[in-house]
Design a protein around this motif. Sequence first.
Motif, mmCIF file in Angstrom:
data_model
loop_
_atom_site.group_PDB
_atom_site.id
_atom_site.type_symbol
_atom_site.label_atom_id
_atom_site.label_comp_id
_atom_site.label_asym_id
_atom_site.label_seq_id
_atom_site.Cartn_x
_atom_site.Cartn_y
_atom_site.Cartn_z
ATOM 1 N N PRO A 1 -0.798 0.562 -3.809
ATOM 2 C CA PRO A 1 -2.279 0.493 -3.809
ATOM 3 C C PRO A 1 -2.776 -0.946 -3.684
ATOM 4 O O PRO A 1 -2.071 -1.899 -4.020
ATOM 5 N N LEU A 2 -3.991 -1.070 -3.181
ATOM 6 C CA LEU A 2 -4.611 -2.392 -3.059
ATOM 7 C C LEU A 2 -5.316 -2.744 -4.358
ATOM 8 O O LEU A 2 -5.936 -1.898 -4.982
ATOM 9 N N LEU A 3 -5.224 -3.983 -4.745
ATOM 10 C CA LEU A 3 -5.920 -4.455 -5.942
ATOM 11 C C LEU A 3 -6.809 -5.625 -5.548
ATOM 12 O O LEU A 3 -6.345 -6.575 -4.916
ATOM 13 N N GLN B 1 -3.511 9.763 -0.763
ATOM 14 C CA GLN B 1 -3.057 9.384 0.580
ATOM 15 C C GLN B 1 -2.143 10.438 1.172
ATOM 16 O O GLN B 1 -1.447 11.105 0.452
ATOM 17 N N SER C 1 -14.583 0.052 2.840
ATOM 18 C CA SER C 1 -13.350 0.637 2.276
ATOM 19 C C SER C 1 -13.190 2.139 2.487
ATOM 20 O O SER C 1 -12.123 2.612 2.834
ATOM 21 N N GLN D 1 -7.301 5.957 -3.303
ATOM 22 C CA GLN D 1 -5.939 5.495 -3.016
ATOM 23 C C GLN D 1 -4.891 6.459 -3.565
ATOM 24 O O GLN D 1 -3.722 6.375 -3.197
ATOM 25 N N THR E 1 -9.851 -7.488 0.314
ATOM 26 C CA THR E 1 -9.325 -6.147 -0.033
ATOM 27 C C THR E 1 -10.176 -5.012 0.517
ATOM 28 O O THR E 1 -9.653 -4.066 1.111
ATOM 29 N N PHE E 2 -11.505 -5.090 0.318
ATOM 30 C CA PHE E 2 -12.372 -3.960 0.691
ATOM 31 C C PHE E 2 -12.597 -3.867 2.202
ATOM 32 O O PHE E 2 -13.244 -2.937 2.672
ATOM 33 N N TYR E 3 -12.102 -4.832 2.951
ATOM 34 C CA TYR E 3 -12.324 -4.866 4.398
ATOM 35 C C TYR E 3 -11.030 -4.600 5.181
ATOM 36 O O TYR E 3 -11.043 -4.620 6.405
ATOM 37 N N ARG E 4 -9.928 -4.388 4.476
ATOM 38 C CA ARG E 4 -8.631 -4.208 5.153
ATOM 39 C C ARG E 4 -8.598 -2.884 5.923
ATOM 40 O O ARG E 4 -9.259 -1.918 5.530
ATOM 41 N N ASP E 5 -7.809 -2.868 6.996
ATOM 42 C CA ASP E 5 -7.737 -1.642 7.801
ATOM 43 C C ASP E 5 -6.560 -0.759 7.397
ATOM 44 O O ASP E 5 -6.317 0.269 8.011
ATOM 45 N N PHE F 1 -6.193 0.420 4.185
ATOM 46 C CA PHE F 1 -6.525 1.132 2.941
ATOM 47 C C PHE F 1 -6.133 2.606 3.092
ATOM 48 O O PHE F 1 -6.431 3.227 4.103
ATOM 49 N N ARG F 2 -5.452 3.164 2.106
ATOM 50 C CA ARG F 2 -4.948 4.550 2.107
ATOM 51 C C ARG F 2 -3.848 4.766 3.141
ATOM 52 O O ARG F 2 -3.506 5.888 3.468
ATOM 53 N N ARG F 3 -3.297 3.675 3.692
ATOM 54 C CA ARG F 3 -2.188 3.811 4.639
ATOM 55 C C ARG F 3 -0.974 3.033 4.135
ATOM 56 O O ARG F 3 -0.023 2.817 4.853
ATOM 57 N N ARG F 4 -1.063 2.575 2.894
ATOM 58 C CA ARG F 4 -0.010 1.722 2.355
ATOM 59 C C ARG F 4 0.807 2.467 1.305
ATOM 60 O O ARG F 4 0.342 3.416 0.698
#
Lengths: 184, 308
Positions: free
Chosen positions: A81-83, B308, B43, B305, A69-73, A75-78
């Motif tokens: 939200p990521l959990l 955005q 992140s 998050q 999760t913390f390494y995804r590219d 983040f803030r583009r989805r």
Amino acid sequence: MPKRLILDSRLLDITITRLCQQLIENHDTFEQSVILGLQPKGVFLAKHIQSKLQELTGKNVPTGYLDTTFYRDDFRRRETPLLANTTHVPFIIENKKVILIDDVLFTGRSIRAALDAMIAFGRPHKVELLVLIDRKYSRDLPIEPHYVGQHVNTILSQRVLVEWTEKGATENAIWLVDTQDTTG
Amino acid sequence: MPSLSVRHLLGIKDLTREDIELIFETADTFKEVINRPIKKVPSLRDITIANVFFENSTRTRLSFELAEKRLSADVVNFSSSGSSVKKGETLLDTVNNILAMKVDMIVMRHSSPGAPHYLSKHIKANVVNAGDGTHEHPTQALLDAFSIREKLGSLEGKKIAIIGDILHSRVALSNIFCLQKLGAEVMVCGPITLIPKYIQELGVKVEYDVRKALQWCDVANVLRIQLERQQIKYFPSLREYSLYYGIDKALLDSLNKEIILMHPGPINRGVELTSDAADSQHSIILQQVENGVSVRMAVLFLLAQMNQ
């Protein structure tokens, strides 16, 4: 949403056995090998692979879970939200042969994130990728698996659904699901 | 997929129980991250955070800065001493000037209650309240509750006593809101002059005898006497305060029970806590500090998050 069966419980078991035989060919005694299942769904496959290897070789290959999760590219583009999920790597990966396991390989971005996440734990001697389903012609990055359960031709509007009994399904199965209704 | 119900963290009062539980679940994963060989994740690499402190801080500021850096954010620090605030610049002008430098998030401490709330109505960036006067200190309450949860498994039905200067404490108010939302019973204890009138309206028990409070509770959260906020004398002397409300190991041992001792820091050793109590097996004060980083990482990660 219409769905088509790719692998039923029996075929899935045969596929997992075959993947384990391939791993045995390359890893022999598994002396320097470890398994990392990718959260969330690669973990179930990793557990199946680990127990099948134990059955075939008597070896208990160290198995951990890796969350990307913390390494995804994205983040803030989805839209959603990521959990984060749990990461549990109860062994040293420095100079080990790491077998990364995920259920479905699609764009390759999760695997890219997993490689980043893994490096936080040390520098492996070698990294291999095992996936149950390889969605062909859909890669965004130059990432290819070493071990594949089944190659599947898919289009963007489809998704692969992997069902495990551990997650409450009646039996283990893999489906191809159309997310858009194309009947009308 | 769950997400926070708020865009800013201004106080615990605005959070739902689900928000708090989501922060805790995310903090669990960050606690694992900060114990890895490489303690950093990418992140927030595209985010800039300004720590804007109009009041002194050591622990909170360090903890936020470490959390931000562990998340790979770009960090700028501002403190009012030696800044243009001294030349008469308003709070809003100061912050807008910082935001003009393309800052995405503001972590602010201010001596005026409501300052971060005022700011959140005028700017687009996420605002995190790092303490506003005697009002709230939400991340401290979150890390306190997270530390209790870590030690006892759950807060449901647990008895927590907050002991000391309740009147001037933002930690006390945030803790009361947070603990009650998670199903704990809360008692406040201190000299009658340092217990706010009508605090029972918040649904807390009030006790003036420290021994009775300690006998009642599972967890004692001991607060510092905030002499810097006291314009008049609320008790005759620090010596007298420590005699009646100070906690030492002998007192803890005489209770003959398991008890957890907490303190938000900085400790006035020999006043509210003696060294043998602060450093005893009952104390989880250093775990609170460690948990502060993972809880603040979770807050920043989840708020990022929402913007955005």
